[in-house]
Write a protein that holds these residues in place. Structure first.
Motif, short mmCIF file in Angstrom:
data_model
loop_
_atom_site.label_atom_id
_atom_site.label_comp_id
_atom_site.label_asym_id
_atom_site.label_seq_id
_atom_site.Cartn_x
_atom_site.Cartn_y
_atom_site.Cartn_z
N HIS A 1 -9.30 8.17 -1.75
CA HIS A 1 -10.81 8.29 -2.11
C HIS A 1 -11.46 8.14 -0.42
O HIS A 1 -11.04 7.90 0.37
N THR A 2 -12.74 8.19 -0.54
CA THR A 2 -13.55 8.14 0.90
C THR A 2 -14.37 6.75 0.33
O THR A 2 -14.60 6.60 -0.54
N GLU A 3 -14.59 6.37 1.65
CA GLU A 3 -15.48 5.22 1.88
C GLU A 3 -16.41 5.36 2.92
O GLU A 3 -15.89 6.09 3.99
N LEU A 4 -17.49 5.03 2.70
CA LEU A 4 -18.64 5.08 3.58
C LEU A 4 -19.43 4.06 4.00
O LEU A 4 -19.91 3.16 3.21
N TYR A 5 -19.37 3.43 5.10
CA TYR A 5 -20.08 2.37 5.66
C TYR A 5 -21.13 2.43 6.68
O TYR A 5 -20.92 3.04 7.85
N ARG A 6 -22.29 2.76 6.27
CA ARG A 6 -23.24 3.21 7.19
C ARG A 6 -23.06 4.66 7.47
O ARG A 6 -22.38 5.43 6.60
N GLY A 7 -22.94 5.07 8.68
CA GLY A 7 -22.55 6.23 9.30
C GLY A 7 -21.19 6.60 9.10
O GLY A 7 -20.70 7.82 9.45
N VAL B 1 -9.46 7.15 2.61
CA VAL B 1 -8.46 5.76 2.43
C VAL B 1 -7.23 6.71 1.51
O VAL B 1 -7.39 6.92 0.45
N ASP B 2 -5.98 6.69 2.29
CA ASP B 2 -4.95 7.53 1.65
C ASP B 2 -4.09 6.43 1.13
O ASP B 2 -3.07 6.61 0.34
N PHE B 3 -3.82 5.05 1.70
CA PHE B 3 -3.11 3.96 1.26
C PHE B 3 -3.47 3.35 -0.01
O PHE B 3 -4.82 2.75 0.17
N PHE C 1 1.62 5.32 0.00
CA PHE C 1 1.10 6.87 0.50
C PHE C 1 1.88 7.76 -0.30
O PHE C 1 3.36 7.74 -0.05
N TYR D 1 -14.65 6.92 5.83
CA TYR D 1 -13.39 6.93 6.07
C TYR D 1 -12.56 7.51 4.96
O TYR D 1 -12.81 7.01 3.79
N LYS E 1 0.86 -1.36 -0.07
CA LYS E 1 -0.04 0.16 -0.24
C LYS E 1 1.06 1.20 -0.17
O LYS E 1 1.93 1.47 0.67
#
Ligand SMILES: Nc1ncnc2c1ncn2[C@@H]1O[C@H](COP(=O)(O)OP(=O)(O)O)[C@@H](O)[C@H]1O
Ligand SMILES: Nc1ncnc2c1ncn2[C@@H]1O[C@H](COP(=O)(O)OP(=O)(O)O)[C@@H](O)[C@H]1O
Ligand SMILES: Nc1ncnc2c1ncn2[C@@H]1O[C@H](COP(=O)(O)OP(=O)(O)O)[C@@H](O)[C@H]1O
Lengths: 112, 447, 447, 447, 112, 112
Positions: free
Chosen positions: F42-48, F53-55, F36, F51, F34
């Motif tokens: 990008h961003t990830e969204l799990y329910r509320g 994600v930079d790596f 950096f 996160y 991974k």
């Protein structure tokens, strides 16, 4: 100090670790890698699609050793990892400028 | 009303001889059995019973794929998981075809005390949609029973997973089903004249026929195939305990078809089998977990899943004749004893039975078979015995011993023949690389 | 005709006292209830209804294992997945045994408005295969209902996953089922005299009894157990969204047993529950996805799966009394509101409810419970209300509030007791390492 | 007895016009259809048939989620698995709602030879729990059929997986279901006056309606969407063959609801469909494996799983009218021919049909449709034809050709419209990153 | 230039990255590895089979730094990654002969 | 001898391997890592829970080469791995003291 990097067959890990232990190496770090070299791969077939797989699963072992332990470590790995068939792997050695143990801040051979 | 056509078919059969007719049948030629539409003056089958048996049939399929396939597949290493899945699926499929070809006939037609006729109902001849088998469409009975044959054969493959040749599995399966499974069915379930039925054995859904039978075959097979490379030295861990868990769960769900389906009706007996199966399995989970917690300090997921299967195996022969509290006792016993089956006993036997087919199915089957003789008694909450508990336990024990002996002999011969014809094991190098690539040309996972 | 034996059993029970008889029962001794074969002058149960209830029972099991186990298991990190699977399986199994021991009795026998008798039908005494419960074999009713108890308890564990001690889960479960679940069943489903039934609540398949109940327990539990290490700082992502997806799918499939099974027959009411459940779930999926697409720009797989569950939860109390268009409206509402339940509301509540048991089950359950009072009205496509919509909505709201209060109190006491006896959380180091290794001695995956 | 209310509803419908009433309906307002409680003088539905159709309905759901979703999801790369799961789930859900809104009406009400009425039973108006459809509750028939619509649409998405925009999938689905699926149902299943029914086609459970239809849509779609980046150069392997295996297994299990459920009763016809489905699938597995073993040297897991699906597709139109040996022949043929469908034929067609929707569903569907005309004949073990084999084969062939033509045209128009409105493909960079993150904001797996 | 390789506890990644960022290191590469050393492993039990697991999950961080940033980077990692318990990990340093940025072809310190 | 370590975009692997092959490099070892750096995540969204994600997923290629092959190898990698967008990756070079082929015990350039 030297940093020894060995690429070996996965199923040889335990033997190599034991051999290194006998040679006085007490720590090592292992990574799953894929290797490409002389060893032949295989073909895989998924419905109509055929793929030649050249990258084979290998393990990469890194261990930092003192200059004194170096020779013994090399021999230990070679002896334990060899099967005599193509694909046994390689050992790479680079000079280590510094080693530091995070927990204590010790440096150099003390950190090994 | 189908008699003329059927008879014509029979005549052609006899004239052509079996081989030719098989070929013709496979080509779809000359099989006139179903000529009448099913509704032309069809007998009225009870729709509720039919509904339940349709459901039960697919539940047993669910036990095999994906149930059993995942249960075993999760226990092997990632390099061999597909080989297990293929073996389970293809073995099951081959047995279904074999069942249609001659299995049903050999199991469920007259014959002697050990075998039915291999030809009477070969290729289901004479069976139409209207044919009645004790109030059910006979075709439904045929397909329900076909799944039992299929799962029993599939159970065995868990024992020699991770090193056996695929063609060896198939050849062995055909031999074993023909000479171990079919006669066992005939002896226990084909009617009063079957050898073990005659002895008075109670085996509601297949404790002897299915589980002890498969378990013994697994053990004997594991001996002959030999241990996996590195067994006892390298860490050979399950590659996906969640898959094993899913498999065990689906075994539980599907087993209601197996056990409650064995009532062959949607009635009080099926309801009894249902609750017994639920309670015994829960008891198996609790017992295994408890024994692990006490003896090793930590109850495991693989253990809890195994406990469920042990409970299910244990209650299989008993489901129709013990009460819920009897089922509870059997589940607890099977769960607890099978922990020993896969630990102490396994070390004793020194066989590398990959998925513990013996330790769970044979051991749990034996516990269940014998306790069925106890808890079926009315005084212990069962539906009642025709003889004393002692006499029944002896009938059960005799059946267990007989099954072990018969199965051990047949398995040995079948595996020796298989070894002679195609060999049993892949080469050492192939075993290291894994059967998925070597035997099936695939990798299970790709990132 | 079983009366003498049953009475004898009763006498021994009274003489020996409960503890001893429990022990005896577990040993399988002295339980003579089923002594008669089920076919001796058995009442004729409707085979179609029996077939459907057998099926419904196994469908609810399918919801729990592997359904719920995977739904939750996929949401946690790989180092804790087995702990979730074990918790769900063992909690379910313990509750099944508890149900047989005294749960069924305490829930479904006479007693007062809040509890039945803990002893009347303890260990199912007096129930034979022929016992009739409203036209079904009573044993079938017992086992069907046992799965409801089991799933409700299993729902709760999602809230404090990834840090709780295994023994704490078990002790809490026994307390909570006994004092929160059993009385709720009694109040709602045991007959006209149950406290909430008497108030006129409509709860076809368990909106209050199962979902609000479990959701509140989850929230309260999550408060007491405390947040996971790194919660809100580190990325704590689901380790396998496909597992969660499989789980949600199997919840949907199994929920037909839950909802349509609650008709207790294969009739028009079951058919209505079936289509309502299908439509509401589809609506839940669409609503959640739409809200996500609009508010976050991207509809997610976890969201779509959660929407299915929200729709299912919402329609649970309503399934038997609203029309398909009412179900559609409830599904849309539940799907949309639960997005808020796991976002805005969750942030407000500041509890680390791992799998959003509260945000989906309590929130969706409340939406469903209240809208049931609306859409059951004939003018809105329902099967009709005995009172005005306003009055029914009040009955529903009262039930919701009462359930929340009762459950919150019981959960608090149960968890405090659990904390005092065995403690709630594993150590910080153990939590870092993961419960799979620490509590169960296994790793889920091996490459 | 609901006539007054229903009529009132109708009047309001007509006054308000469809759009308004849709809105109202979604708000739950003004749908008075179910006003009577189902038990008020309800017609007595046969509980056994109802039980089986309830079960069949959920089995078809099981085929879609998790079955088909996993079958496809396992075949794509890990970065796209969630996109496939979401597409299958949301497409299915949207179609369920569409079915309730106007799909059922357009498919199953009078109208002309090609379409029913889009409004007669829009939003299920006039249908109460007591409404009878050939002896079943009409609501049950509606929900059973809704799952057929849902799965057919979901089948198509496998063809353009890994590069299509999510909104394109949804828009295309609505267009395609409306103009390809609904008329096909009407033409084949709505009664004697349907265009293809009138021609005498035999399509028991959906060979043309479902499989050829979906397969052609997939092929045409794959052409327009274009090949995946790197197709034919980079290794694009299934990321989880076990998932595909689980999916295929659940397709098999659920397909009994599809095929035997199409008997619409738990009777001899369902039993026939049951055994045929079992035997043909087993034959498909064996045939595909055998052909692979012979031609490539190694039978694969993906192959065996595909063989099962090929066998299932093949037997779908035939399940109710051929005998088990006919089913065996069809299974063998479908299994063998589909190997060519995904190999030689695929290379010929030069389309990147990700999951071989064409190669398996259209090819297998055509083989099955035509052989149904052969093996349904009484002389070959079938239940009998009204015409000669030749005439029936021609009727089958005509239906196949007609289906191909109709579907190809509709698909082309639908996809061109979709391209014009929202575009078909994600950007190259997004395709590299994977649809899971790009379209859904998630990663499937986390270690 | 130096290539710093640090083996750390997985949950320390974010802290280490931030600390490195403050020390002026803007890029790094992370690998999941298994480490063997003084830290004790655990046992796992699958039915009858018990295994001692000595290889523990660690993260390996590699970052190339200029000679000037080197000391600060070392301190940053040490401070952020330490818990004081056995198993905190080690840092290895080797001399870097050349660095090249693929996108631009820049070499040396400019490429960092 | 030199040890070349290149961090590249995953989909470039095949091209890089071919380019290296043409440059005479016959073996290499690949690790999933991974990375950096400057490239945005990008961003990830799990329910509320949202996160960043930079790596990002990268592949690390290690190959040992002789001093003669070194330049060509560097160029080969650079040419094959470049897309011109941020995130193409970096190449690091260290001096290799020793190489050993486990199967034969050969050392130095012979072992490559
Ligand atoms: N020049 C190289 N640089 C880095 N790794 C190499 C190199 N050559 C070989 N390897 C690694 O060593 C492994 C074994 O090499 P191979 O040529 O197959 O067999 P052998 O080691 O017996 O000569 C390869 O799979 C690869 O991982
Ligand atoms: N000589 C070594 N060479 C390479 N890696 C080492 C060496 N010694 C330790 N490590 C790595 O550092 C990690 C921590 O080492 P360990 O001895 O457990 O604790 P500590 O760092 O506190 O002394 C090990 O898991 C291993 O990955
Ligand atoms: N100083 C560094 N040390 C180690 N790896 C680095 C360093 N800088 C960048 N990398 C690696 O190179 C990759 C690409 O770097 P990035 O800054 O994103 O783009 P570019 O290479 O185009 O400048 C990173 O993801 C990381 O893996």
């Amino acid at each position: 100090m030297k940093l020894i990097t060995a690429v070996i067959r996965p199923f040889k890990l335990d033997e190599v670790r034991e051999a290194l232990g006998e040679a006085g190496v007490t720590g090592l770090t292992v990574t799953e890698v894929k290797g490409f070299g002389r060893q032949k791969g295989h073909t895989e077939l998924y419905r109509g699609a055929e793929y030649v797989v050249d990258f084979l699963p290998k393990l990469k072992i890194e261990c930092a050793v003192t200059d004194e332990a170096y020779e013994a470590a090399l021999e230990a790995i070679t002896a334990a990892a060899a099967t005599g068939k193509v694909g046994d792997g390689k050992i790479f050695v680079v000079a280590l400028e510094q080693v530091l143990r995070i927990r204590t801040g010790e440096i150099g051979a003390d950190a090994l | 009303m189908n008699s003329i056509q059927t008879r014509g078919w029979t005549t052609r059969m006899q004239a052509a001889g079996l081989p030719l007719s098989c070929a013709l049948a496979l080509l779809g030629v000359s099989t006139g059995a179903l000529a009448q539409a099913p509704d032309a003056a069809a007998p009225a089958f009870d729709s509720g019973n039919v509904a339940w048996m349709l459901t039960s049939t697919l539940l047993v399929l669910l036990m095999v794929v994906p149930g059993l396939a995942l249960f075993y597949g999760g226990m092997v290493r990632a390099k061999n998981v597909l080989s297990v899945l293929v073996q389970v699926l293809v073995v099951f499929s081959v047995v279904i075809l074999l069942w249609v070809a001659y299995g049903y006939s050999a199991a469920f037609t007259g014959g002697n005390a050990f075998f039915g006729s291999f030809t009477d109902k070969a290729f289901l001849r004479g069976i139409t949609p209207d044919s009645d088998a004790d109030g059910l469409p006979e075709l439904l009975f045929v397909v329900f029973q076909s799944t039992f044959a299929g799962i029993t054969a599939a159970l065995v493959v868990g024992a020699f997973a991770e090193r056996i040749k695929f063609c060896a599995v198939l050849l062995f399966t055909v031999l074993w089903v023909t000479f171990a499974y079919l006669p066992m069915v005939h002896m226990v379930w084909s009617g009063e004249d079957g050898f073990l039925a005659h002895k008075g054995v109670i085996d509601f859904a297949g404790g002897t026929v299915v589980h002890i039978n498969a378990g013994i075959a697994g053990l004997v097979g594991a001996y002959f195939v030999g241990k996996r490379l590195g067994y006892g030295r390298e860490a050979i861990k399950p590659h996906s305990v969640p898959f094993t868990f899913i498999g065990a769960s689906l075994l539980w769900v599907g087993w209601f078809g197996f056990n409650a389906g064995s009532a062959l009706a949607a009635d009080a007996s099926a309801a009894l089998a249902m609750i017994n199966t639920m309670v015994a399995t829960a008891a198996g989970v609790v017992a295994w977990s408890l024994v692990e917690a006490i003896s090793k300090g930590r109850p495991s997921a693989l253990g809890a899943a195994s406990g469920a299967v042990a409970g299910l195996v244990g209650v299989t022969p008993a489901a129709g004749s013990v009460g819920p509290i009897g089922a509870l006792a059997i589940g607890l016993a099977a769960g607890a004893v099978c922990v020993w089956g896969v630990n102490g006993l396994k070390r004793l036997l020194r066989a590398d039975d990959t998925a513990d087919v013996f330790g769970v199915h044979a051991v749990g089957g034996i516990v269940g078979a014998i306790l069925t003789g106890v808890f079926s008694d009315a005084s212990l909450g069962g539906t009642g015995l025709d003889v004393s508990i002692g006499a029944q336990v002896w009938a059960q024990t005799f059946s267990v011993l007989f099954t072990i002996a018969w199965c051990a002999v047949v398995t040995t011969l079948a595996i020796l023949l298989t070894r002679a014809v195609v060999g049993l094991r892949v080469s050492e190098e192939d075993e290291r690389q894994g059967l998925d690539i070597v035997s099936h040309g695939e990798s299970a996972y790709e990132k």
